[in-house]
Write an enzyme that holds these catalytic residues in place. Sequence first.
Site, short mmCIF file in Angstrom:
data_model
loop_
_atom_site.label_atom_id
_atom_site.label_comp_id
_atom_site.label_asym_id
_atom_site.label_seq_id
_atom_site.Cartn_x
_atom_site.Cartn_y
_atom_site.Cartn_z
N TRP A 175 1.08 -1.39 -0.02
CA TRP A 175 0.09 -0.18 0.02
C TRP A 175 0.69 1.13 0.13
O TRP A 175 1.93 1.24 0.58
CB TRP A 175 -0.94 -0.05 1.27
CG TRP A 175 -1.54 1.36 1.43
CD1 TRP A 175 -2.91 1.68 0.68
CD2 TRP A 175 -1.26 2.41 2.23
NE1 TRP A 175 -3.10 3.00 0.97
CE2 TRP A 175 -2.25 3.51 1.82
CE3 TRP A 175 -0.56 2.67 3.14
CZ2 TRP A 175 -2.28 4.71 2.43
CZ3 TRP A 175 -0.44 3.71 3.92
CH2 TRP A 175 -1.16 4.90 3.38
N ASP A 339 -15.38 12.63 -2.41
CA ASP A 339 -14.74 11.18 -1.95
C ASP A 339 -15.45 10.75 -0.84
O ASP A 339 -16.61 11.34 -0.40
CB ASP A 339 -13.37 11.34 -1.78
CG ASP A 339 -12.62 10.17 -2.14
OD1 ASP A 339 -12.49 9.37 -1.26
OD2 ASP A 339 -11.80 9.98 -3.27
N ARG A 416 -9.01 -1.21 9.06
CA ARG A 416 -9.56 0.29 8.97
C ARG A 416 -11.18 0.09 9.40
O ARG A 416 -11.99 0.72 8.90
CB ARG A 416 -9.63 0.83 7.56
CG ARG A 416 -9.43 2.03 7.20
CD ARG A 416 -9.80 2.44 5.76
NE ARG A 416 -9.38 3.74 5.56
CZ ARG A 416 -10.05 4.42 4.64
NH1 ARG A 416 -11.09 4.40 3.83
NH2 ARG A 416 -9.61 5.81 4.63
N LYS A 449 -16.43 6.47 -8.19
CA LYS A 449 -15.16 5.83 -7.73
C LYS A 449 -15.49 4.54 -6.88
O LYS A 449 -15.92 4.92 -5.83
CB LYS A 449 -14.48 6.92 -6.86
CG LYS A 449 -13.12 6.41 -6.42
CD LYS A 449 -12.27 7.58 -5.76
CE LYS A 449 -11.23 7.26 -4.91
NZ LYS A 449 -10.47 7.97 -4.39
N ASP A 451 -14.26 1.87 -4.48
CA ASP A 451 -12.95 1.76 -3.56
C ASP A 451 -13.04 0.28 -3.10
O ASP A 451 -14.28 -0.40 -2.75
CB ASP A 451 -12.96 2.72 -2.53
CG ASP A 451 -11.59 3.08 -2.14
OD1 ASP A 451 -10.72 2.30 -2.42
OD2 ASP A 451 -11.39 4.12 -1.54
N ASN A 453 -11.04 -1.07 0.57
CA ASN A 453 -9.88 -0.68 1.35
C ASN A 453 -9.22 -1.58 2.43
O ASN A 453 -8.71 -1.28 3.48
CB ASN A 453 -10.27 0.62 2.26
CG ASN A 453 -10.22 2.02 1.35
OD1 ASN A 453 -8.95 2.11 0.86
ND2 ASN A 453 -11.30 2.39 1.06
N ASP A 523 -2.19 5.57 -3.33
CA ASP A 523 -2.61 6.79 -2.48
C ASP A 523 -1.19 7.98 -2.38
O ASP A 523 -1.42 8.70 -1.69
CB ASP A 523 -2.89 6.10 -1.13
CG ASP A 523 -4.42 5.81 -1.18
OD1 ASP A 523 -5.11 6.24 -2.14
OD2 ASP A 523 -4.89 4.95 -0.42
C1 DGJ Z 1 -8.61 4.93 -0.43
C2 DGJ Z 1 -8.28 5.80 -1.45
O1 DGJ Z 1 -7.29 5.28 -2.29
C3 DGJ Z 1 -8.41 7.13 -1.50
O2 DGJ Z 1 -8.34 7.85 -2.51
C4 DGJ Z 1 -9.53 7.44 -0.79
O3 DGJ Z 1 -10.77 7.56 -1.52
C5 DGJ Z 1 -9.70 6.82 0.42
N1 DGJ Z 1 -9.66 5.47 0.22
C6 DGJ Z 1 -11.09 7.23 1.13
O4 DGJ Z 1 -11.49 6.22 2.13
#
Ligand code: DGJ
Length: 698
Positions: A175, A339, A416, A449, A451, A453, A523
Site C-alpha cells: 500500500w 470522495d 480500517r 469511484k 473503492d 480498502n 494513494d
Molecule cells: C483510499 C483511496 O485510495 C483514496 O483515494 C480515498 O478514496 C480513500 N480510500 C477514502 O477512504
Amino acid sequence: MPIHAISETAWVLETKNTAYALALNDQGALVHTYWGARLPHPSDYPMPPRSEGYASFNGPGHLWREEYPAYGGGLKYTEPCLKVSFADGVRDCWLSFAQVEVDAQSCKLIVRLHDPTYGLEAHLEYTAHEACDIIERGGFIRCDRGQATLERAFSAQWHLPYGDAYRLTHFTGRWNDEFILRREPLAHGVKVLESRRLTTSHHHHPSFFLDRGTADEDQGEVWFGTLAYSGNWKLCAEVTDFGSTRLSLGINDWDFAWELSAGQTFRLPSCFGGYSAAGFGQASRNLHELIRARLPNPNAPRKVLFNSWEVSYFAVDVESQKHYAELAAELGVELFVMDDGWFKGRLYDNAGLGDWTPDPQKFPDGLKPLIDHVKNLGMDFGLWVEPEMVNPDSDLYRQHPDWVLHFPNRPRTTARNQLILNLARADVRQHLMDALSRLLRENAIDFIKWDMNRNASEVGWGADGPPQGDARQIWVAYTDGLYELWGGLARQFPHVTWQTCSGGGGRVDAAMLTLADQAWISDNTDPTRRLPMQDSYSYVFPLNTLESWVTDMGAPYLPLTLRFHVSMAGVLGIGANITRWNDSQKALAKRLIAQYKQLRPIIQRGKVYRLLSAQPPATTSALLVLDDRADEGVLFVYRTYAPSPTLPTALRLRGLIPEARYRLDGLGEKSGAAWMHSDALLSLDNFESRLLRLKRID
Ligand code: DGJ
C-alpha cells in the site's frame, strides 16, 4: 485468416507480426511448438520432438511442453494447469485430445481435451488478436458425468523457446508504494507470484515480461502477458532441468476447490500473451491497444477531475464542497468528485460503510443541492462508494451481522474498522444492487469511484455454510459476485463512468478495466514517487486509465509545474487544497489544464515511448506520446534531484517517420531520422520539468 491447420495434427495462430503454434505429439499429447515472429510458410513452424523419457525418474510427459498439462498420467513433476479429484477417490487425470475446431469469424481455435474415463473436459479457447499481436487463452473445464473436484484450474501455460536463461520483469509493492519494477534472472525451480488477499493486490501483479537478458525498450525479444482476474491469482515461472522455461497463470489454487457435478462448467479467466521483437516498448504498446479496446469507453476523452479526498478527508459537507466546486470550475475542471465521508454516520473511518444514503447532518437536503450546484457550474458530478464493505457501526451490520465473511467461533478481524460483505451470497448482492441503483436513480451521478480498502481474513460463509459445493469456493464465488454486481450496475446505468480503486492500486487488472474506464493506482501522490510508479504502470496499462492528481504532496518544494506535468502524463486530476492557491498558482493551473485539454487526444490515446526510464536510480526521465499517424506528439521530460553539476540530458525520439520533418518546441526542426538518431540536448535544473510539443511540418 489468422488461424490455420498446418497438418491434421498441428495448428498455428498468426497475428500481424507473430505466431503461436501447437501440435499433437507422437503420443497424442497437445504440446507447444512455437511462439515468436511470424514465419513465411506454414511448413516453417516446427513439429514436436520425438517423445522420450529420461531414466526411470522422468516419464516422457515430464519433458513435453504441454499446452494444458493435468496432474496425472505418469512420471510428470512440472507445474500442471489442472489438478482434479474424482468422486471415487482417483486423483490422476489423463487428458487426451478429443477435438479441434477453427472459428474463423471470432478468430478462435478451440481444442477439446478430455479424460474419457471420467467424462471431464478441458475446453481450451485460443483467440488471435491480430492487430496487437496478442493471443488470448481461456475456456472452461466441464464435467460431463459423475462428480469432480477441481483443486487447480489455471488459465494457461506459456512455453518459451527452449532455454533456461531468461530474465523476468514483474511488479511488486505494498500500500502507498505500488508498481515497483523488478527485473531478475529466472533461476531453476519455480518462482511464484500470487495474491491470497481476495484482490489483485498491491503486492504482486499478474503480469510478466520475459527476455533473454538483453532486451531494452526498443530492441530484443520479449514474451509478455497478463491475467484478466481480480481475485486470488497465481503465477508460476518454472525453469526445468531439461532446458525448458514456462509460465503458468490462473486463479490461485491456494485454499481453492471447486466442485463440478454432471453438466457443470468452471470458467477460466482470460490470460493474454504476446511476443515483441522490438523490446519492452513494443510489448507495452501492444498491451495498451488490447486493454484499451476492452474498456467500457475506449475512446471517450477522460475529463479533468477534482477529488475531495486529500483536501477534506471525511469532513465533507454541502457548503465546503460547493466552495471547492466553484474554485475547481474556475480552473477549468470538468468533473467534481466527492470522495469518502458523505454518507450516514461517516464522521471518520469507524462508521457508516454499508449505509449508502447521505448523512443527514452534512447533507440535510440530500445530495441534490450540491449536485445541482456542480452541474450549474458546468461540471459532471462523481461520487465515492465502497460497496463491498461494512463498518460494525452501521445500520446494515446491525441488521445483518451474518452477511460478512467470517467463520463461526472465530473473531472477525477488522481492518480500517471494517469487515467485508460476502459477495458470494445472492442476498448480499441483491441488497447492494438495490441500494446502489437507488443512489444512482435518485441522484444525477455521472461518475463512480469504487473503492475497496482492506484485504481479506476469515474467508468463511459463517454459520450458514456454503449454499452448495466446497466451502473453499468462496474466493472465486466472491469475485464472480463482484463482477456480477458491478456489471449489472454498469448495464443499468450506461451513462456512468467507473473508476477502480483499492486503497490506491490494489485492484487494477485487465478484468477490472473492462468494468472501469480509469484506475487510481496509488494513494502516494508524491510526484517523485509517482514517476517510477507511472513508468511501471505504463508497461501494462494505457495512459487513459491512469488517473493522477496534483496534490499538496511535495509542496512547496516541488514546483507546481512539475506536479502538473507528472499528472498530465495520464488522466489529469486535482486533489490539492485549491483554496490555498494564490492568484499566480491559479493562473498557472488554469493554463496547464487548458493545455492538457488540448493535448489529451494524444496523451490519452497515443502510442507511448519511454525514452528515458523513470526507474531508480534515474534522476531524469522522458516520455513521448505520439498520435496514431506519428504526426503530432507530446514529450514530457522530468528531472528530480541530482547533485549538481550534471550534464545536459540527451534525448532521442522514437516512432517517427524517418523521412518526415518535425518541429520540437524550442529545440528546432529536423527529419524524423535525425530526431531518432542524433541527440537532442536539454538542460534541466533539479525538479524542473518540460512539456514539449512535437509537430510534423512537411
Ligand atoms: C483510499 C483511496 O485510495 C483514496 O483515494 C480515498 O478514496 C480513500 N480510500 C477514502 O477512504
